[in-house]
Scaffold this active site. Structure first.
Site, PDB file in Angstrom:
ATOM      1  N   LYS A 142       1.544  -9.237  -8.956  1.00 37.03           N
ATOM      2  CA  LYS A 142       0.279  -8.916  -8.566  1.00 37.03           C
ATOM      3  C   LYS A 142      -0.585  -8.263  -9.594  1.00 37.03           C
ATOM      4  O   LYS A 142      -0.123  -7.055 -10.405  1.00 37.03           O
ATOM      5  CB  LYS A 142       0.443  -7.926  -7.273  1.00 37.03           C
ATOM      6  CG  LYS A 142      -1.213  -7.686  -6.719  1.00 37.03           C
ATOM      7  CD  LYS A 142      -0.863  -6.980  -5.482  1.00 37.03           C
ATOM      8  CE  LYS A 142      -2.180  -6.656  -4.633  1.00 37.03           C
ATOM      9  NZ  LYS A 142      -3.273  -5.656  -5.475  1.00 37.03           N
ATOM     10  N   CYS A 166      -1.790  -1.581 -10.264  1.00 38.56           N
ATOM     11  CA  CYS A 166      -2.291  -0.398  -9.801  1.00 38.56           C
ATOM     12  C   CYS A 166      -3.102   0.336 -11.054  1.00 38.56           C
ATOM     13  O   CYS A 166      -2.800   0.205 -12.103  1.00 38.56           O
ATOM     14  CB  CYS A 166      -1.151   0.666  -9.575  1.00 38.56           C
ATOM     15  SG  CYS A 166      -1.537   2.254  -9.360  1.00 38.56           S
ATOM     16  N   MET A 173       0.721  -1.441  -0.190  1.00 39.51           N
ATOM     17  CA  MET A 173       0.100   0.018   0.063  1.00 39.51           C
ATOM     18  C   MET A 173       1.007   1.372  -0.005  1.00 39.51           C
ATOM     19  O   MET A 173       1.644   1.469   0.994  1.00 39.51           O
ATOM     20  CB  MET A 173      -0.880  -0.035   1.342  1.00 39.51           C
ATOM     21  CG  MET A 173      -1.823  -1.061   1.198  1.00 39.51           C
ATOM     22  SD  MET A 173      -3.053  -1.148   2.673  1.00 39.51           S
ATOM     23  CE  MET A 173      -1.677  -1.944   3.777  1.00 39.51           C
ATOM     24  N   VAL A 174       0.696   1.933  -1.051  1.00 38.86           N
ATOM     25  CA  VAL A 174       1.620   3.449  -1.293  1.00 38.86           C
ATOM     26  C   VAL A 174       1.668   4.144  -0.012  1.00 38.86           C
ATOM     27  O   VAL A 174       0.484   4.503   0.622  1.00 38.86           O
ATOM     28  CB  VAL A 174       1.184   3.997  -2.342  1.00 38.86           C
ATOM     29  CG1 VAL A 174       1.989   5.366  -2.280  1.00 38.86           C
ATOM     30  CG2 VAL A 174       1.395   3.072  -3.716  1.00 38.86           C
ATOM     31  N   GLY A 178      -9.311  -8.915  -2.330  1.00 35.29           N
ATOM     32  CA  GLY A 178     -10.571  -8.308  -2.575  1.00 35.29           C
ATOM     33  C   GLY A 178     -11.636  -9.142  -1.778  1.00 35.29           C
ATOM     34  O   GLY A 178     -11.742 -10.221  -1.575  1.00 35.29           O
ATOM     35  N   ALA A 191      -5.946  -5.363   2.214  1.00 31.82           N
ATOM     36  CA  ALA A 191      -5.341  -3.904   2.197  1.00 31.82           C
ATOM     37  C   ALA A 191      -6.459  -2.907   3.062  1.00 31.82           C
ATOM     38  O   ALA A 191      -5.957  -2.655   4.416  1.00 31.82           O
ATOM     39  CB  ALA A 191      -5.496  -3.299   0.875  1.00 31.82           C
ATOM     40  N   GLU A 192      -7.478  -2.652   2.567  1.00 36.26           N
ATOM     41  CA  GLU A 192      -8.330  -1.799   3.203  1.00 36.26           C
ATOM     42  C   GLU A 192      -9.027  -2.206   4.639  1.00 36.26           C
ATOM     43  O   GLU A 192      -9.017  -1.657   5.658  1.00 36.26           O
ATOM     44  CB  GLU A 192      -9.748  -1.480   2.586  1.00 36.26           C
ATOM     45  CG  GLU A 192      -9.518  -0.481   1.427  1.00 36.26           C
ATOM     46  CD  GLU A 192      -9.798   0.956   1.915  1.00 36.26           C
ATOM     47  OE1 GLU A 192     -10.507   1.310   3.055  1.00 36.26           O
ATOM     48  OE2 GLU A 192      -9.007   1.951   1.320  1.00 36.26           O
ATOM     49  N   GLN A 210       7.678  -4.714  -3.357  1.00 35.22           N
ATOM     50  CA  GLN A 210       7.168  -4.390  -4.788  1.00 35.22           C
ATOM     51  C   GLN A 210       7.518  -3.356  -5.536  1.00 35.22           C
ATOM     52  O   GLN A 210       7.886  -2.226  -5.170  1.00 35.22           O
ATOM     53  CB  GLN A 210       5.534  -4.271  -4.460  1.00 35.22           C
ATOM     54  CG  GLN A 210       4.764  -4.330  -5.807  1.00 35.22           C
ATOM     55  CD  GLN A 210       3.450  -3.901  -5.759  1.00 35.22           C
ATOM     56  OE1 GLN A 210       2.998  -2.787  -5.495  1.00 35.22           O
ATOM     57  NE2 GLN A 210       2.526  -4.931  -5.975  1.00 35.22           N
ATOM     58  N   HIS A 216      -6.026  -9.809  -7.769  1.00 37.86           N
ATOM     59  CA  HIS A 216      -7.077  -8.768  -7.248  1.00 37.86           C
ATOM     60  C   HIS A 216      -8.189  -9.045  -8.240  1.00 37.86           C
ATOM     61  O   HIS A 216      -8.218  -8.712  -9.336  1.00 37.86           O
ATOM     62  CB  HIS A 216      -6.638  -7.406  -7.461  1.00 37.86           C
ATOM     63  CG  HIS A 216      -7.609  -6.513  -6.699  1.00 37.86           C
ATOM     64  ND1 HIS A 216      -7.084  -5.171  -6.191  1.00 37.86           N
ATOM     65  CD2 HIS A 216      -8.657  -6.617  -6.632  1.00 37.86           C
ATOM     66  CE1 HIS A 216      -8.147  -4.784  -5.339  1.00 37.86           C
ATOM     67  NE2 HIS A 216      -9.289  -5.322  -5.721  1.00 37.86           N
TER      68      HIS A 216
END
Length: 448
Positions: free
Chosen positions: A147, A108, A24-25, A209, A232-233, A79, A175
């Site tokens: 990914k 991305c 995650m950026v 996801g 992630a989230e 990554q 994803h």
């Protein structure tokens, strides 16, 4: 020692990791990875790094990977985003001694990836991707992983995955959304696509996801047969997701802030993490939200966090028996829980037909921003207004300039060619012409 591949790599190097924190950026930095590992994560990725910048900038390498050694932060996958085989491999060679594998970002979907020509915007360039992975697989001492996002068509997604496997990819994260599915248009990820890929390849597959809690992880593994699940989230809103717990927000926030004291990172990362952790509570205490946004030091963030904790403890002390969470939340706002991003239709329903009911605004139209009403201005324009109260964003008040016949920029007031300075200079040079509107010195330069 020979390089491990496929299942052996996942089983031995990655220790059969099932619970994975996504790249995650500005969010999967060392401090956050350590917090996540303390609460069930078995494998972490670094934030996405730009291969070209990593290659040329020693400070970038030090800030993102070469910092303090931390044995607890393994296994770790670094990554990169890249679109040139040589640049990608040279950057990976500089990183390989600090990680267990190198991952190529092909997922991305953001506009910056489109402009930079990387991430999901390479998914149609199979020849380029084959060359990148083949070269990395040949040159690196650690495995190469990828990914990806899916295509709408399952068969094309499967062929895409098989092409990456054949090129030398040793582990694939899928994803289950297309590159168009992002932000409010994200929708539901397709586990059907992920399951099809898992059945079609002979390398380990991670799913990404629709992961908001531990039961989602278990269901995803059962339905798709993947080796592991990436979050992630869900992880950002509840770092204890992989433990199957929903702890008090301030417990996670305080633990994270303690780790940051030992392993510092930019203040913007810390602020962003607290906005995620306290997301639901900050809807209640808007003033503290503003304070968190403006604070300039780590100590200031700690103070805001402490105040949020005190407000929540007061609420708990005054709670009536049988009281239930508000706003349809599964738990009270001071408990770590998922944030379900509303889709465009739900957003319209929530905001009313005009998008302005219930005190929640829809997207501003250009006209609303330009009429000078500070309540409707973007945050950047509001900041400019604070610095200069007399500033107006009304386009009718902007000075009008005649445009250059060549490029559309404002033309020089005295230019006989009706051009801007740059175009005039080019024309004068090409035609050995002289523009009286320019100084004698400039004219000599143009015609030299």
């Amino acid at each position: 020692m020979p390089k491990l591949r496929g299942e052996a790599f996942w089983r031995e190097t990655l220790r059969s990791a099932h619970y994975v924190v996504a790249p995650m950026v500005d969010q999967s930095e060392l401090a956050w990875r350590l917090l996540s590992r303390r609460h069930g994560a078995q494998l972490c990725y670094t934030p996405m790094l730009h291969a070209q910048v990593f290659l040329r900038d020693a400070n970038y390498r030090r800030e993102n990977l070469y910092g303090e050694a931390c044995p607890e932060d393994r296994p770790l996958i670094v990554q990169f985003c890249a679109n040139d085989p040589e640049v990608f491999v040279q950057a990976a060679l500089l990183a390989q001694d600090y990680c267990d594998a190198i991952d190529l970002n092909l997922g991305c979907p953001q506009m910056i990836a489109k402009r930079g020509h990387y991430g999901a915007f390479l998914q149609e360039e199979w020849d380029l991707l084959q060359r990148m992975i083949l070269l990395a697989n040949e040159k690196l001492s650690v495995p190469i992983t990828c990914k990806i996002r899916v295509f709408p068509d399952i068969d094309k997604t499967v062929k895409y995955a098989q092409m990456l496997e054949k090129a030398g990819c040793q582990l694939l994260t899928v994803h289950g959304r297309t590159k168009e599915q992002k932000g409010p248009l994200a929708g539901v990820a397709s586990w059907e696509h992920i399951q099809a890929v898992r059945k079609a390849v002979n390398i380990p597959v991670f799913a990404n996801g629709n992961i908001q809690c531990l039961s989602d992880v278990e269901e995803c593994i059962r339905k798709t047969g993947v080796h592991g699940v990436m979050s992630a989230e869900g992880n950002l809103h509840n770092p204890a997701l992989f433990e199957g717990r929903n702890p008090l927000v301030w417990e996670m926030a305080e633990e994270y802030l303690e780790i940051v004291q030992k392993y510092p990172c930019p203040l913007s990362y810390v602020r962003a993490h607290l906005f995620k952790l306290w997301h639901h509570t900050l809807q209640v205490y808007q003033q503290l939200r503003e304070e968190l946004a403006k604070v300039k030091t780590l100590e200031g963030i700690v103070d805001v966090n402490r105040e949020l904790k005190l407000r929540c403890q007061e609420e708990i002390a005054n709670q009536k028996e049988g009281e239930k969470p508000k706003e349809g939340l599964p738990f009270f706002h001071w408990i770590c829980q998922p944030y379900i991003r509303p889709g465009p239709k739900e957003r319209c329903k929530e905001n009313g037909a005009s998008g302005t009911e219930k005190g929640v605004r829809g997207k501003r139209t250009l006209e609303e921003e330009e009429d000078g009403n500070s309540e409707l201005l973007s945050k950047n324009k509001q900041k400019k207004k604070l610095r200069n109260p007399n500033k107006s964003f009304d386009p009718s008040l902007k000075p009008k300039y005649a445009k250059c016949d060549q490029c559309g920029n404002p033309k020089g007031n005295k230019c006989v060619f009706n051009m801007c300075r740059g175009c005039c200079k080019k024309r004068a040079f090409k035609e050995t012409a002289d523009c009286p509107g320019k100084s004698r010195k400039e004219s000599r330069i143009y015609t030299a």
